[in-house]
Design a protein around this motif. Structure first.
Motif, PDB file in Angstrom:
ATOM      1  N   ARG A   5      -4.056  -7.251   2.654  1.00 19.11           N
ATOM      2  CA  ARG A   5      -4.473  -6.664   1.608  1.00 19.11           C
ATOM      3  C   ARG A   5      -3.506  -5.174   2.002  1.00 19.11           C
ATOM      4  NH1 ARG A   5      -6.360  -2.085  -1.196  1.00 19.11           N
ATOM      5  NH2 ARG A   5      -8.520  -1.887   0.270  1.00 19.11           N
ATOM      6  N   MET A   6      -2.660  -4.504   1.228  1.00 17.93           N
ATOM      7  CA  MET A   6      -1.683  -3.732   1.540  1.00 17.93           C
ATOM      8  C   MET A   6      -2.560  -1.971   1.022  1.00 17.93           C
ATOM      9  SD  MET A   6       0.288  -3.041   2.857  1.00 17.93           S
ATOM     10  CE  MET A   6       2.511  -2.165   3.727  1.00 17.93           C
ATOM     11  N   THR A   7      -2.805  -0.963   1.620  1.00 20.62           N
ATOM     12  CA  THR A   7      -3.394  -0.235   1.414  1.00 20.62           C
ATOM     13  C   THR A   7      -2.054   1.716   1.302  1.00 20.62           C
ATOM     14  OG1 THR A   7      -3.593  -0.037   3.919  1.00 20.62           O
ATOM     15  CG2 THR A   7      -5.735  -1.174   2.195  1.00 20.62           C
ATOM     16  N   THR A   8      -2.755   1.927   0.964  1.00 24.55           N
ATOM     17  CA  THR A   8      -1.890   3.308   0.838  1.00 24.55           C
ATOM     18  C   THR A   8      -2.296   4.210   1.746  1.00 24.55           C
ATOM     19  OG1 THR A   8      -3.385   4.498  -0.642  1.00 24.55           O
ATOM     20  CG2 THR A   8      -1.811   2.938  -1.864  1.00 24.55           C
ATOM     21  N   ARG A   9      -1.131   4.774   1.991  1.00 26.57           N
ATOM     22  CA  ARG A   9      -1.097   5.713   3.399  1.00 26.57           C
ATOM     23  C   ARG A   9      -2.638   6.950   2.637  1.00 26.57           C
ATOM     24  NH1 ARG A   9       2.996   8.101   6.587  1.00 26.57           N
ATOM     25  NH2 ARG A   9       1.832   9.252   8.266  1.00 26.57           N
ATOM     26  N   GLU A  10      -2.468   7.274   2.053  1.00 26.14           N
ATOM     27  CA  GLU A  10      -4.086   8.076   1.174  1.00 26.14           C
ATOM     28  C   GLU A  10      -5.140   7.506   1.858  1.00 26.14           C
ATOM     29  OE1 GLU A  10      -1.229   7.613  -0.404  1.00 26.14           O
ATOM     30  OE2 GLU A  10      -0.107   9.484   0.556  1.00 26.14           O
ATOM     31  N   GLU A  11      -5.320   6.401   1.268  1.00 27.22           N
ATOM     32  CA  GLU A  11      -6.590   5.154   1.965  1.00 27.22           C
ATOM     33  C   GLU A  11      -6.999   5.218   3.489  1.00 27.22           C
ATOM     34  OE1 GLU A  11      -6.801   2.226  -2.010  1.00 27.22           O
ATOM     35  OE2 GLU A  11      -5.535   2.164  -0.813  1.00 27.22           O
ATOM     36  N   ARG A  12      -5.748   5.107   4.018  1.00 26.27           N
ATOM     37  CA  ARG A  12      -5.663   5.112   5.176  1.00 26.27           C
ATOM     38  C   ARG A  12      -6.349   6.303   6.116  1.00 26.27           C
ATOM     39  NH1 ARG A  12      -1.340   1.758   4.588  1.00 26.27           N
ATOM     40  NH2 ARG A  12       0.409   3.016   5.283  1.00 26.27           N
TER      41      ARG A  12
END
Ligand code: F0G
Length: 453
Positions: free
Chosen positions: A17-24
């Motif tokens: 699953r791809m995540t966003t930079r903010e999430e990471r």
């Protein structure tokens, strides 16, 4: 045709699953900036280890169904035994649940009760941490005897895993009585997945014979080592890789093997011992803590998967693809100006974090800073091998990108390369880290960090 392709097609897939930079950024903070504490579902490409993370083949999965779960003497054990005996020429074979279980048994026998002592030493080209820990557990000293080129990250040499035979000879000339066994690790994980030549193994054998010493292999990545011998050692180009593997094992008195690497299984190990009496003692210890001698802490189905994995790992199309795909990542990173341990090893690429983040001093953990940045930028999980993991003993600040077997495609690797090259553009602005919580030992697994802003 020069193009080397994955020698398999994909029958079963797992979503990532791809995540966003903010999430990471948030996940990293929640995990105390320690990638071991990030749940794997939040990782896009997981290069933490090549151990137990390989993809099994359809025939291995078929073996899982065929597995016979009888307590003693299951046909699955005999299939496993036959494959290992054929491959190594060693008659006495014990299954264990993983490499360190084999190490625990071997070193309890050679360094444990009745043999302990501060003065005792086990040399190796380079000990892996679990090997070192199992030796030191008995008060025995574990020492590394790499050649000078093996310790120099940028020196190009074909066999940087070789043991320094001169140093071994000098050690035995002075302290032979204190050395219960000489170990050689193939390939040498600790300095970059570097191979050991047959010539070097023969020379170590000769020194062991001269002093009447046992020689054991830590043979987790024996097939990758044999492929490097075929590619790089004069006179072996035309040999079947199975012959090279057989000659490698012919030189030793036994071996500890984690099947989670070149066995291409998710769990499993082997202990091989030529000597009958030592094998009997090992069998008794196995029964004490692992299980009966025909399953050794595994299920029958795991033995089937190992038997098939050890067959597939020796296929030359597989090895050609395996070693070439690691090399490809190394070449592209080098071309993009990233310093790595050269030449690329078999199972991993090791990036020089001090060169990548020259503004971060060792005590602010440049490797930790870069692993966090690779995750934040692209969701890639790598592993710091430097001052966080080894404290003051760290000789280099490295980041390991370990490549699971048959799991990721070339476009996954292109994505990894792109991420790292993009991080490189701003790596000289990354902050260092300080430790805010630390356990008594093995801190890299659980410590918490914070960036020094
Ligand atoms: N020896 C070597 C050279 C290893 O790389 C490992 C494991 C072991 C022994 C122990 O085997 O994990 O099955 O008990 N290396 C993994 C790694 C953990 O990530 O390099 P195990």
């Amino acid at each position: 045709m020069k193009t080397i392709i994955e020698p398999f097609r994909i029958k079963s897939v797992e979503p990532i699953r791809m995540t966003t930079r903010e999430e990471r950024c948030l996940y990293l903070k929640e995990a105390g900036y320690n990638l071991f504490k990030i749940p794997s579902e939040r990782v896009l490409i997981d290069l933490l280890t090549d151990s137990g993370t390989g993809a099994m083949s359809s025939l291995q999965w078929a073996g899982i169904m065929r597995g016979d779960e009888s307590y003693a003497g299951a046909p699955s054990f005999f299939r496993f035994l036959h494959v290992v005996q054929e491959m190594t020429g060693i008659e006495h074979v014990l299954p264990t649940h993983q490499g360190r279980a084999s190490e625990r048994i071997l070193f309890e026998l050679l360094c444990g009760p009745g043999h302990e002592g501060e003065g005792r030493i086990v040399p190796n080209n380079a000990h892996f941490d679990t090997t070192r820990a199992n030796i030191e557990h008995h008060g025995t000293k574990a020492i590394d005897l790499l050649t000078p080129e093996g310790e120099s990250p940028s020196t190009l040499a074909p066999f940087k895993g070789n043991m320094d035979v001169g140093k071994l000879e000098a050690l035995l000339a002075e302290r032979a009585d204190d050395v219960p066994v000489v170990m050689v690790t193939i390939t040498s994980n600790s300095n970059g997945g570097q191979p050991v030549s047959l010539e070097n193994l023969r020379a170590v054998r000769a020194v062991c014979d001269k002093y009447g010493k046992l020689m054991f292999l830590d043979a987790c990545r024996f097939a990758e080592n044999a492929w490097f011998i075929k590619q790089r050692e004069p006179g072996h180009e035309k040999r079947d890789v199975r012959d090279i593997v057989r000659e490698t094992f012919d030189l030793c008195d036994g071996a500890t093997v984690s099947a989670k690497k070149d066995g291409i299984v998710n769990i499993g190990g082997i202990l091989l011992i030529r000597d009958e009496a030592l094998f009997e003692q090992a069998s008794n210890l196995l029964i004490l803590t692992e299980g009966y001698i025909t399953y050794g802490g595994l299920a029958g189905r795991d033995l089937e998967a190992m038997a098939q994995g050890f067959t597939e790992v020796l296929e030359e199309d597989y090895l050609r693809y395996r070693i070439r795909s690691t090399e490809y990542v190394g070449e592209r990173l080098l071309a993009g100006g990233v310093s790595i341990v050269q030449p690329p090893g078999g199972h991993a690429i090791y990036i020089d974090a001090e060169a990548l983040c020259p503004q971060i001093p060792k005590h602010e953990f440049p490797g930790q800073a870069a692993t966090c940045a690779f995750y934040e930028h692209g969701g890639i999980r790598s592993c710091e091998i430097g001052s966080v993991m080894m404290g003051d003993a760290a000789r280099m600040e490295l980041i390991r990108l370990a490549i699971p077997r048959r799991v990721y495609t070339q476009s996954h690797m292109d994505y990894v390369i792109e991420t790292i090259l993009e991080v490189k553009e701003y790596a000289d602005t990354l902050p260092g880290y300080r430790i805010v919580e630390e356990p008594a030992a093995l801190r890299h697994f659980t410590a918490a960090f914070e960036p020094i802003r």
